[in-house]
Design a protein around this motif. Structure first.
Motif, mmCIF file in Angstrom:
data_model
loop_
_atom_site.group_PDB
_atom_site.id
_atom_site.type_symbol
_atom_site.label_atom_id
_atom_site.label_comp_id
_atom_site.label_asym_id
_atom_site.label_seq_id
_atom_site.Cartn_x
_atom_site.Cartn_y
_atom_site.Cartn_z
ATOM 1 N N SER A 101 0.835 -1.208 0.000
ATOM 2 C CA SER A 101 0.000 0.000 0.000
ATOM 3 C C SER A 101 0.868 1.256 0.000
ATOM 4 N N ILE A 102 1.900 1.262 0.815
ATOM 5 C CA ILE A 102 2.805 2.415 0.885
ATOM 6 C C ILE A 102 3.591 2.553 -0.413
ATOM 7 N N MET A 103 4.065 1.442 -0.969
ATOM 8 C CA MET A 103 4.814 1.501 -2.227
ATOM 9 C C MET A 103 3.937 2.036 -3.348
ATOM 10 N N LYS A 104 2.698 1.598 -3.384
ATOM 11 C CA LYS A 104 1.788 2.047 -4.440
ATOM 12 C C LYS A 104 1.425 3.520 -4.249
ATOM 13 N N ALA A 105 1.035 3.898 -3.048
ATOM 14 C CA ALA A 105 0.547 5.253 -2.798
ATOM 15 C C ALA A 105 1.648 6.304 -2.904
ATOM 16 N N LEU A 106 2.856 5.941 -2.493
ATOM 17 C CA LEU A 106 3.938 6.929 -2.419
ATOM 18 C C LEU A 106 5.072 6.670 -3.402
ATOM 19 N N SER A 107 4.912 5.682 -4.249
ATOM 20 C CA SER A 107 5.973 5.259 -5.172
ATOM 21 C C SER A 107 7.264 4.938 -4.417
ATOM 22 N N ALA A 108 7.123 4.349 -3.246
ATOM 23 C CA ALA A 108 8.290 3.975 -2.444
ATOM 24 C C ALA A 108 9.021 2.815 -3.096
ATOM 25 N N LYS A 109 10.327 2.833 -2.966
ATOM 26 C CA LYS A 109 11.157 1.777 -3.537
ATOM 27 C C LYS A 109 11.396 0.635 -2.553
ATOM 28 N N LYS A 110 11.374 0.948 -1.266
ATOM 29 C CA LYS A 110 11.491 -0.109 -0.246
ATOM 30 C C LYS A 110 10.850 0.378 1.034
ATOM 31 N N VAL A 111 10.463 -0.599 1.871
ATOM 32 C CA VAL A 111 9.745 -0.325 3.114
ATOM 33 C C VAL A 111 10.278 -1.282 4.178
ATOM 34 N N GLY A 112 10.406 -0.794 5.405
ATOM 35 C CA GLY A 112 10.804 -1.615 6.544
ATOM 36 C C GLY A 112 9.913 -1.297 7.733
ATOM 37 N N GLU A 113 9.832 -2.210 8.669
ATOM 38 C CA GLU A 113 8.927 -2.022 9.807
ATOM 39 C C GLU A 113 9.550 -2.524 11.105
#
Length: 168
Positions: A101-113
């Motif tokens: 969801s974050i990658m799609k909405a913000l065009s993020a290349k990578k995400v960590g949690e």
């Protein structure tokens, strides 16, 4: 020799699984999703503001860029805290859905949690993350933005922490 090798592989897998991250270079967000993400409202409580400051102070102290907060990501963090409170767990369940969801909405290349439960202060939660190799890797990661939620379970008094990082 095989026992040592397998033992080392187990430790590597265990460390890798202790924090979550996702990388992708696919796709662009559509304009409606991006507009929603960029105009998303979130009201930060004092614990969240303190944790944001502490994470950025730490990053700068080790020569990294400070991260910019994004309300859309903080809303995803809050939703995950609500799930963890409802289920009395601290986990990364459904991380892939949040990261996509974050990658799609913000065009993020990578995400960590990073997640945590039952630390009384933001300082204590950050210390625990920094003492964990997988969580520290996210805090020191090649990210540009982040979101935070710190929620308290009214039944137990436990604080739940979700911190999601993104490279945009």
């Amino acid at each position: 020799m095989k026992k040592i090798f397998y033992g080392m592989m187990f430790v590597v897998i265990l460390i890798t699984m202790s924090s979550c991250s996702a990388d992708t270079a696919d796709g662009k967000a559509d304009d409606a999703t991006t507009a929603e993400a960029l105009t998303s409202n979130y009201t930060y409580n004092p614990s969240e503001l303190e944790l944001i400051q502490r994470i950025n102070d730490y990053r700068v102290s080790v020569g990294l860029n400070a991260l910019e907060r994004i309300n859309f990501i903080s809303n995803k963090c809050e939703q995950h805290n609500e799930y963890m409170i409802a289920n009395n767990v601290a986990d990364h369940n459904d991380f892939m859905s949040r990261s996509e969801s974050i990658m799609k909405a913000l065009s993020a290349k990578k995400v960590g949690e990073n997640v945590a439960r039952n630390y009384k202060t933001s300082e204590a939660a950050l210390k625990a993350w920094l003492d964990s190799p997988g969580h520290k890797k996210n805090i020191e990661g090649d990210f540009t933005h982040f979101g935070i939620s710190v929620s308290t379970d009214s039944a137990t008094g436990y604080k739940y922490y979700t911190n999601i990082f993104a490279k945009i």
